[in-house]
Design an enzyme around this catalytic site. Structure first.
Site, short mmCIF file in Angstrom:
data_model
loop_
_atom_site.label_atom_id
_atom_site.label_comp_id
_atom_site.label_asym_id
_atom_site.label_seq_id
_atom_site.Cartn_x
_atom_site.Cartn_y
_atom_site.Cartn_z
N GLN A 50 48.57 51.21 35.28
CA GLN A 50 47.37 51.38 36.09
C GLN A 50 47.37 52.80 36.66
O GLN A 50 48.30 53.19 37.37
CB GLN A 50 47.33 50.38 37.24
N TYR A 92 39.30 52.84 46.35
CA TYR A 92 40.10 53.99 45.97
C TYR A 92 39.10 55.08 45.57
O TYR A 92 37.89 54.90 45.67
CB TYR A 92 41.03 53.62 44.82
N ARG A 95 49.53 36.68 42.21
CA ARG A 95 50.43 36.00 43.16
C ARG A 95 51.19 34.83 42.54
O ARG A 95 52.36 34.61 42.86
CB ARG A 95 49.63 35.53 44.38
#
Length: 410
Positions: free
Chosen positions: A98, A168, A344
């Site tokens: 990423q 971002y 998660r």
């Protein structure tokens, strides 16, 4: 089960199945370089059965990190990243890097470099004004993304995911709330989307079809005045028509203003407060409920928004958010999504995919408490994982779907 666990094409590469480990910052790079702990983290997930694991977060410049401990893409990082990708490949999975620039989410005080924002803003992290890049600086940032992609290729990655989400840098340019520029990169949506489109083009050109190129795109920011679903749909259509991306991973929320929209479930305010220095802790206790809102957890909680993108786009899409069991994966495939991304649940059980392949009725032990979120500062992990050593060793009886299992999963 057949479709989920069969090989699938992603641009120029083939994944062994349609499940991707989503980018979840690992907190295992104290010197901004790969460590044995980071390699072990991704090796374990790869051995657990995913088609591809995503390394997060590989900043394109030193000032683009959320803190100075994160990896930034430079020649010194390549040998460690190569060891990581070799380890992942040895387990039969693909590896994705990423890449992106944190922009207003960057911690200027930690990085000792100015944070960037599309328009004048004050950084609560760096306690200073952010720098507004001019067009020449934006061209440098676009080139930095291309350079990061080339370094990812040198490091043995099979794919790169460009970060267009969570406010971002590129995401902040898409936001009408954060982007108040008067030049070619501000104002109308077409101008606000210019940076994303130019970054995607530069990255695609840099890897020349040898790596898969995906982008994580906000469907909405979840804040008043931010990017909305209708606007994001238009941006996604432009990215599709430009032809530089092999897939879009659909996300939501703002790391600056509304991070829980991405996660859903319990808001771990007390645990986050404990990670902060005393002055910031007091402020967080006062404003924590505003910053960390609560959204009830349910399986595939971003699906309703994502369906709108699936109806209007023809390009491959990756569904993210509340993917923990085979039923949800099959639903995603049935509704036309090409891949699913998990986060998660794999922190709790890195071998979850292997268990589901062995028993279609197996259910994740993740309870969506989000106590993993504050651990990013000390090594991202499930805080309850050690409480079930037998299950983690694979010796416990499989958990079948039941009322009690459903309750445990939120």
């Amino acid at each position: 089960m057949t479709e989920v666990f069969t090989p699938a094409r992603l641009g120029p590469i083939t994944l062994r199945n349609r499940v991707i480990k989503a980018a979840t910052f690992e907190g295992r790079t104290p010197d901004a370089l790969v460590t044995a702990e980071l390699i072990a983290f991704h090796r374990e997930v790869a051995a657990g059965g995913v088609g591809m694991t995503t390394v997060a977060y590989c900043a394109v410049a030193p000032g683009g990190r959320t803190d100075r401990h994160q990896i930034w893409m430079r020649p010194d990082a390549v040998p460690g990243l190569r060891r990581l990708t070799d380890a992942v490949h040895a387990e039969g999975a693909a590896a994705c890097a990423q890449i992106g620039h944190a922009g207003p989410v960057a911690n200027a005080a930690s990085n000792r470099l100015p944070a960037l924002a599309p328009s004048p803003m004050f950084s609560p992290l760096g306690m200073q004004k952010m720098q507004v890049p001019d067009e020449a600086q934006l061209r440098e940032l676009i080139a930095a993304h291309a350079n990061a992609a080339r370094l990812a290729e040198q490091s043995g990655f099979d794919a790169v995911e460009i970060h267009f989400g969570h406010n971002y840098l590129t995401s902040s340019f898409l936001s009408p709330l954060l982007n108040r520029r008067k030049d070619r990169y501000g104002g109308a949506l077409e101008n606000r989307a210019r940076l994303a489109r130019e970054v995607a083009a530069a990255v695609a050109e840099a890897v020349g079809g040898r790596l898969a190129v995906t982008a994580k795109l906000n469907m909405e920011d979840g804040v008043r005045g931010g990017l909305t679903v209708p606007e994001s749909l238009r941006v996604a259509a432009w990215l599709q028509d430009d032809g530089h991306l092999d897939a879009l991973e659909l996300t939501a929320g703002s790391s600056l203003l509304n991070p829980m929209l991405l996660f859903h479930g319990a808001a771990p305010r007390r645990s986050f407060a404990k990670t902060l220095p005393t002055p910031a802790r007091l402020g967080f206790r006062a404003m924590g409920r505003v910053f960390l809102k609560e959204y009830p957890y349910q399986e595939a909680y971003l699906l309703e928004r994502a369906r709108q993108f699936r109806r209007e786009l023809t390009m491959p899409l990756i569904l993210l958010g509340g993917i923990t069991n085979l039923d949800t994966m099959q639903q995603a495939m049935a509704e036309g999504f090409d891949f699913v991304a998990m986060g998660r649940a794999l922190l709790r059980e890195p071998n979850l995919l292997r268990r589901i392949q062995a028993d279609a009725g197996f259910r994740s032990a993740c309870i969506h408490c989000n106590e993993c979120m504050p651990t990013i500062y000390s090594g991202t992990r499930c805080v309850y994982r050690l409480a079930v050593p037998q299950a983690e060793a694979g010796t416990a009886a499989p958990r079948k779907a039941s009322r009690s299992a459903t309750k445990r999963s939120g």
